[in-house]
Write a protein that holds these residues in place. Structure first.
Motif, PDB file in Angstrom:
ATOM      1  N   THR A   1       2.009 -13.117 -38.178  1.00  0.00           N
ATOM      2  CA  THR A   1       3.011 -13.727 -37.299  1.00  0.00           C
ATOM      3  C   THR A   1       4.276 -12.879 -37.276  1.00  0.00           C
ATOM      4  O   THR A   1       4.859 -12.625 -36.211  1.00  0.00           O
ATOM      5  CB  THR A   1       3.323 -15.153 -37.792  1.00  0.00           C
ATOM      6  OG1 THR A   1       2.123 -15.927 -37.760  1.00  0.00           O
ATOM      7  CG2 THR A   1       4.386 -15.812 -36.930  1.00  0.00           C
TER       8      THR A   1
ATOM      9  N   LYS B   1       3.708  -9.532 -35.522  1.00  0.00           N
ATOM     10  CA  LYS B   1       3.624  -9.698 -34.068  1.00  0.00           C
ATOM     11  C   LYS B   1       4.984 -10.001 -33.435  1.00  0.00           C
ATOM     12  O   LYS B   1       5.317  -9.440 -32.388  1.00  0.00           O
ATOM     13  CB  LYS B   1       2.644 -10.848 -33.754  1.00  0.00           C
ATOM     14  CG  LYS B   1       2.507 -11.193 -32.278  1.00  0.00           C
ATOM     15  CD  LYS B   1       1.436 -12.254 -32.071  1.00  0.00           C
ATOM     16  CE  LYS B   1       1.306 -12.644 -30.605  1.00  0.00           C
ATOM     17  NZ  LYS B   1       0.246 -13.667 -30.415  1.00  0.00           N
ATOM     18  N   TYR B   2       5.738 -10.908 -34.046  1.00  0.00           N
ATOM     19  CA  TYR B   2       6.914 -11.426 -33.347  1.00  0.00           C
ATOM     20  C   TYR B   2       8.235 -10.762 -33.706  1.00  0.00           C
ATOM     21  O   TYR B   2       9.194 -10.857 -32.930  1.00  0.00           O
ATOM     22  CB  TYR B   2       7.018 -12.945 -33.555  1.00  0.00           C
ATOM     23  CG  TYR B   2       5.998 -13.698 -32.726  1.00  0.00           C
ATOM     24  CD1 TYR B   2       6.105 -13.732 -31.336  1.00  0.00           C
ATOM     25  CD2 TYR B   2       4.923 -14.354 -33.320  1.00  0.00           C
ATOM     26  CE1 TYR B   2       5.166 -14.408 -30.565  1.00  0.00           C
ATOM     27  CE2 TYR B   2       3.979 -15.025 -32.558  1.00  0.00           C
ATOM     28  CZ  TYR B   2       4.109 -15.053 -31.181  1.00  0.00           C
ATOM     29  OH  TYR B   2       3.182 -15.706 -30.414  1.00  0.00           O
TER      30      TYR B   2
ATOM     31  N   GLU C   1       9.748 -18.170 -28.029  1.00  0.00           N
ATOM     32  CA  GLU C   1       8.473 -18.188 -28.758  1.00  0.00           C
ATOM     33  C   GLU C   1       8.543 -17.301 -30.010  1.00  0.00           C
ATOM     34  O   GLU C   1       8.120 -17.696 -31.099  1.00  0.00           O
ATOM     35  CB  GLU C   1       7.354 -17.699 -27.838  1.00  0.00           C
ATOM     36  CG  GLU C   1       5.982 -17.799 -28.468  1.00  0.00           C
ATOM     37  CD  GLU C   1       4.902 -17.133 -27.612  1.00  0.00           C
ATOM     38  OE1 GLU C   1       5.201 -16.692 -26.487  1.00  0.00           O
ATOM     39  OE2 GLU C   1       3.758 -17.051 -28.096  1.00  0.00           O
TER      40      GLU C   1
ATOM     41  N   ALA D   1      10.970 -18.850 -32.570  1.00  0.00           N
ATOM     42  CA  ALA D   1      10.420 -20.065 -33.179  1.00  0.00           C
ATOM     43  C   ALA D   1       9.357 -19.720 -34.213  1.00  0.00           C
ATOM     44  O   ALA D   1       9.330 -20.274 -35.315  1.00  0.00           O
ATOM     45  CB  ALA D   1       9.845 -20.988 -32.103  1.00  0.00           C
ATOM     46  N   ASN D   2       8.472 -18.804 -33.860  1.00  0.00           N
ATOM     47  CA  ASN D   2       7.438 -18.406 -34.815  1.00  0.00           C
ATOM     48  C   ASN D   2       8.057 -17.788 -36.071  1.00  0.00           C
ATOM     49  O   ASN D   2       7.639 -18.097 -37.193  1.00  0.00           O
ATOM     50  CB  ASN D   2       6.450 -17.437 -34.165  1.00  0.00           C
ATOM     51  CG  ASN D   2       5.327 -18.138 -33.426  1.00  0.00           C
ATOM     52  OD1 ASN D   2       4.351 -18.571 -34.035  1.00  0.00           O
ATOM     53  ND2 ASN D   2       5.474 -18.304 -32.119  1.00  0.00           N
TER      54      ASN D   2
ATOM     55  N   ALA E   1       7.855 -19.470 -39.727  1.00  0.00           N
ATOM     56  CA  ALA E   1       7.229 -18.603 -40.734  1.00  0.00           C
ATOM     57  C   ALA E   1       8.133 -18.432 -41.948  1.00  0.00           C
ATOM     58  O   ALA E   1       7.668 -18.440 -43.093  1.00  0.00           O
ATOM     59  CB  ALA E   1       6.908 -17.237 -40.128  1.00  0.00           C
TER      60      ALA E   1
END
Lengths: 390, 390
Positions: free
Chosen positions: B225, B228-229, B241, B244-245, B249
């Protein structure tokens, strides 16, 4: 992505050597205990004697409600309420699986309400704002009731399986010793394992709602945990690693974390509750029979991508350019897992169930309207899905 | 697999529209509030005015402790203690990231102790068994302090970064609004993101201990996560998005769930705390500089399989039959992520840090013995790792 509130204060003591702490945990709430349990397996395997020894040795006064049914009856809950009130019980100890824990939740809330009948709470005739504290000793990995707020109660007079739900019903303390599940038979292990998967499918995963990517990935990991370890636990009942993974998976499949920000849906649970209410079948078995048929029925271009994702990420099918074909393979893989790998019965007719009550059951499942779901279901749709299960 | 106890009762209100509930949550604990915050960014971006408006509008009396440093000082904590005692503060509101929340934890515990100096608690000269309740408004995804029990406090007179830890310090209520992190600069976003990863690496993942398979898989998903983010949040600061992730996390990387049954180790954290204690560098940056070098230093046939697993499952490298080569690729991929993708500085010398204090720092990091870890580290090992970072 929706806003959400998350809070789960249940204290979990997990592992082989935790039960010795039971008396001190109970004493935090009082010394007068109602022990709630099921059909007697805990007497056969020695757990009953062990727990009674621990509690009486610590000076606790223990009352008992044995004989809680799978799909616990409202009449049994009411018996527990009477015991609590007559004996000033201060804390309820539920020893068993979801049925026993749900029964304890019904007792805990009803005892401190103005009614002596849990069905008044189910029907919202009586409010419930406090409950006796609940401690659980889990003996099967399945429902996740041990960290959850809900309780499913059956009224066989009315053929209704419904329930109550509130943070006041959430167990305060939960003991999870994977060794206690070594004696769970293969069939119950299979049913419990599918119940874990179904909570994730039904409440969050099979959905068109926007989800937090991290949580969707974690849902898939918990599903993979069950796919990996359920067959191991069936083949080697005393495999600690398998039993521990299944046990912790069951708690996290229904303790609110995986559903943060998702509006809860329960398509197969709603349909299964009618099966249990009319035919008293095992919840996990009903879910396993229904779920692949439900997915096949709702498969279309909107639902196919997520069903395919499940197949690729969880069941290990190879992705192709044909989304619809991949989704069908995913459903087949799930059906194979249920009916071959887990060895569960695949047809309602084999359980002696015909279509005689499908209309009534479908009407109840959608409450006369639509069952909100991955794809909304009308009464006719539900009857069709039931028929696919024959 | 070890036994464990899990309980995390923090209530989290997550999302865009939750802050309006701040007054009611504070009022559950009292009406006299100490608001603790950092260097003034919350005044520039309007959050200060919004919170003050909400609180004073609801009749709360608000005292303030501004100016909490990154790596919060024990002297600042002590100022907060004095304010709380003089004004009968009932609840502490921490607005910020880990430093601010840790400072609030120090204040909360010290205020109800027999000392007026948090360092007495750090040094175990004074016991702490209760604390003022803490509510947090998180403004950066990083430390996870918002659901955790620990607080890291720095004493710059002694060049010691140490801390306190107890369930009494765990925040009662936490507000996480990803939009509040839209204004976090790229550099701080990068440091915070690596801090999230480092908690998982350091406390659980890079280890030879037997772990529950499900939890190890979930650790990998949380790591993925971040991988990726974090770049998305750096490139598009107002990507909800991504923010938030990362935010969710960060909370789950250090709220006990991922470490169930694992004996906690903290190799890079122990080494980094000395860097911060001597040079006051940003925690996440120090961790990013140290971690790839630490992995390269401890790489051997015992550690290679897990490092390779990280590379394959998290960083997406292709597995070959050469485990050692794959592990080296995994370390390279992590270094590339830190120093190219996140854009973090890769060498201590670029920060003006030489080897003048390495001996003293290494001595402190291993407390004169061995630093328990994936591979235990003696003082000489730690000096060598620091040198690799030059």
């Amino acid at each position: 992505m929706n806003d959400f509130t998350f809070q789960n204060p249940t204290k979990v003591l997990f592992g082989r050597n935790q039960l010795e702490h039971l008396p001190e945990e109970l004493k935090n709430f009082g010394t007068r205990v109602l022990m709630v349990y099921g059909g007697g397996s805990i007497k056969r395997n020695g757990l009953y004697d062990k727990l009674m020894g621990l509690m009486t040795g610590a000076g606790l006064t223990v009352f008992e409600l044995p004989g809680v049914e799978p799909n616990p009856r409202h009449t049994t809950v009411n018996k527990g309420v009477a015991i609590c009130r007559e004996n000033d019980v201060e804390v309820i100890l539920a020893v068993g699986g979801g049925s026993t824990i749900d029964c304890a939740k019904g007792i805990a809330a009803t005892t401190l309400s103005s009614s002596d009948n849990v069905w008044d709470l189910v029907e919202h005739k009586v409010s419930y704002t406090e409950a006796l504290p609940i401690v659980t000793v889990v003996t099967i990995a399945a429902t996740g009731s041990e960290m959850d707020t809900g309780a499913v109660i059956s009224n066989m007079d009315l053929n209704i399986k419904s329930g109550i739900g509130s943070p006041i019903c959430r167990p305060k303390v939960t003991f999870e010793d994977p060794e206690l599940t070594f004696t769970v038979p293969a069939y119950q292990t299979a049913c419990g394992s599918f119940d874990i998967m179904s909570h994730i499918f039904d409440v969050a995963y099979f959905s068109n709602q926007p989800q937090m990517d991290m949580l969707e990935r974690i849902q898939e990991e918990v599903l993979k945990t069950v796919v990996k370890y359920a067959p191991v636990a069936i083949a080697e009942p005393d495999n600690y690693e398998a039993r521990a993974n299944l046990m912790w998976a069951s708690s996290w499949a229904l303790n609110d974390f995986l559903y943060c920000g998702v509006r809860q849906m329960t398509a197969c649970h709603a349909m299964e509750h009618e099966l249990s209410a009319y035919y008293d079948i095992t919840h996990g078995l009903g879910l396993a029979i229904l779920t692949p048929r439900w997915l096949a029925y709702i498969l279309d271009e909107n639902t196919a991508p997520k069903i395919r994702q499940f197949g690729v990420r969880v069941m290990g099918i190879e992705a192709t350019d044909d989304v619809m074909s991949d989704a069908r393979k995913a459903i087949d893989a799930l059906a194979d897992f249920c009916f071959k790998t887990l060895g569960l019965e695949s047809h309602l007719s084999s359980l002696g169930i015909g279509e005689e009550n499908f209309e009534k059951m479908a009407q109840a499942a959608c409450r006369g309207g639509e069952l909100y779901s991955f794809k909304n279901l009308k009464k006719e749709d539900i009857v069709n899905i039931y028929r696919m299960c024959l």
